[in-house]
Enzyme design. Structure first.
Site, short mmCIF file in Angstrom:
data_model
loop_
_atom_site.label_atom_id
_atom_site.label_comp_id
_atom_site.label_asym_id
_atom_site.label_seq_id
_atom_site.Cartn_x
_atom_site.Cartn_y
_atom_site.Cartn_z
N TYR A 23 37.05 38.51 31.32
CA TYR A 23 37.21 39.59 32.30
C TYR A 23 38.04 39.11 33.49
CZ TYR A 23 33.80 37.45 35.50
OH TYR A 23 33.15 36.60 36.36
N CYS A 24 38.50 40.05 34.30
CA CYS A 24 39.23 39.73 35.53
C CYS A 24 38.78 40.70 36.61
CB CYS A 24 40.74 39.77 35.30
SG CYS A 24 41.37 41.41 34.82
N ARG A 25 39.70 41.17 37.45
CA ARG A 25 39.32 42.13 38.50
C ARG A 25 39.35 43.56 37.98
NH1 ARG A 25 41.36 45.67 42.05
NH2 ARG A 25 43.46 45.33 41.25
N ILE A 79 35.77 43.20 36.84
CA ILE A 79 34.50 43.11 37.55
C ILE A 79 34.35 44.27 38.54
CG2 ILE A 79 35.30 41.68 39.48
CD1 ILE A 79 32.69 40.05 39.13
#
Length: 264
Positions: free
Chosen positions: A97-99, A125
């Protein structure tokens, strides 16, 4: 009409299969690549003790400000032509995952191109409804790790030794689980090769059933009988008998899982 009905049933089954396993993305060469899953599926996968690892591919400052508990940081920008040292197992389940979901897609594709086979990308996230922890919070929570050892659905818990070997072992494990193929040796231990080499803390030891020992820097052994040698103790399963260990491990080769469980 009959052919249309058969086609419709086939489409329904295909949709069900895609929903259960995630959407398979296409790489640049048109070949199947990583899988795109929703965040509820990611939560369910994180709850399993299957050796998976959750990877945050944002920057260090973003990770420090808040990340999914247990996630390790491998910034997308750091993934190049060499496999990350934090991911030694090409077949390990990797949740990414990332932002917002852009860098995680890039990272998943790059990892796929490097040879990783079980990649699951689940967005950013910024839409995560599960727990989030800052690096400062993690640093202030004092935990006592316990080594869990599992074979054939039987789990033993061992107290880690207080030496450099055990400390390095715990750091390498982190929030991950490893599986080690182990064999009988000398009628008193199971021995297998670790994915890394650890520093030795050798001292004269008279082993007992339940001793978890580092041997030659990269081999882990679980003793079910007595032996005397200069060895590095990693952990100790307390109050366990030879019979209990052999009942779980059996004769011959066995796959044994090791991971850490923490309690405040």
């Amino acid at each position: 009409m009959k052919h249309c009905r058969i086609l419709w049933i086939a489409i329904v089954f295909l949709l069900i299969a895609c929903t259960a396993q995630g959407q398979i993305m296409d790489g640049e060469d048109g070949m199947n690549s990583y899988r795109k899953i929703d965040q509820e599926t990611a939560k369910a996968m994180m709850a399993k003790n299957d050796g998976h690892v959750t990877v945050d591919v944002r920057r260090q400052d973003e990770y420090d400000a808040g990340h999914i508990p247990g996630a390790i940081l491998i910034p997308n920008e750091s993934i190049g032509t060499e496999r990350p040292a934090e991911l030694p197992d090409l077949d390990q389940i990797i949740l990414i995952y990332c932002r917002s979901g852009n860098r995680s897609k890039q990272a998943a594709q790059k990892l796929f191109d490097l040879g990783y086979t079980n990649l699951y990308e689940f967005g950013g996230i910024n839409t995560w409804t599960g727990s989030i922890v800052t690096s400062e919070q993690e640093a202030t929570v004092k935990t006592t790790p316990t080594l869990a050892i599992s074979a054939k659905e039987k789990i033993f818990y061992a107290t880690l030794a207080e030496n450099e070997s055990a400390k390095a072992f715990a750091e390498k494990l982190g929030s991950k689980a490893i599986e080690v193929e182990m064999q009988d040796y000398g009628s008193f231990e199971k021995v297998g090769t670790l994915p890394w080499t650890l520093p030795s803390s050798d001292e004269p030891i008279a082993t007992e059933p339940g001793d978890v020992i580092l041997y030659q820097g990269n081999k882990i052994t679980v003793y079910y009988d007595r032996n005397t040698w200069d060895l590095s103790r990693l952990a100790k399963i307390e109050n366990v008998t030879r019979e209990e260990l052999l009942d779980a491990f059996g004769d011959g080769n066995v796959t044994i899982s090791f991971w850490l469980e923490r309690s405040e």
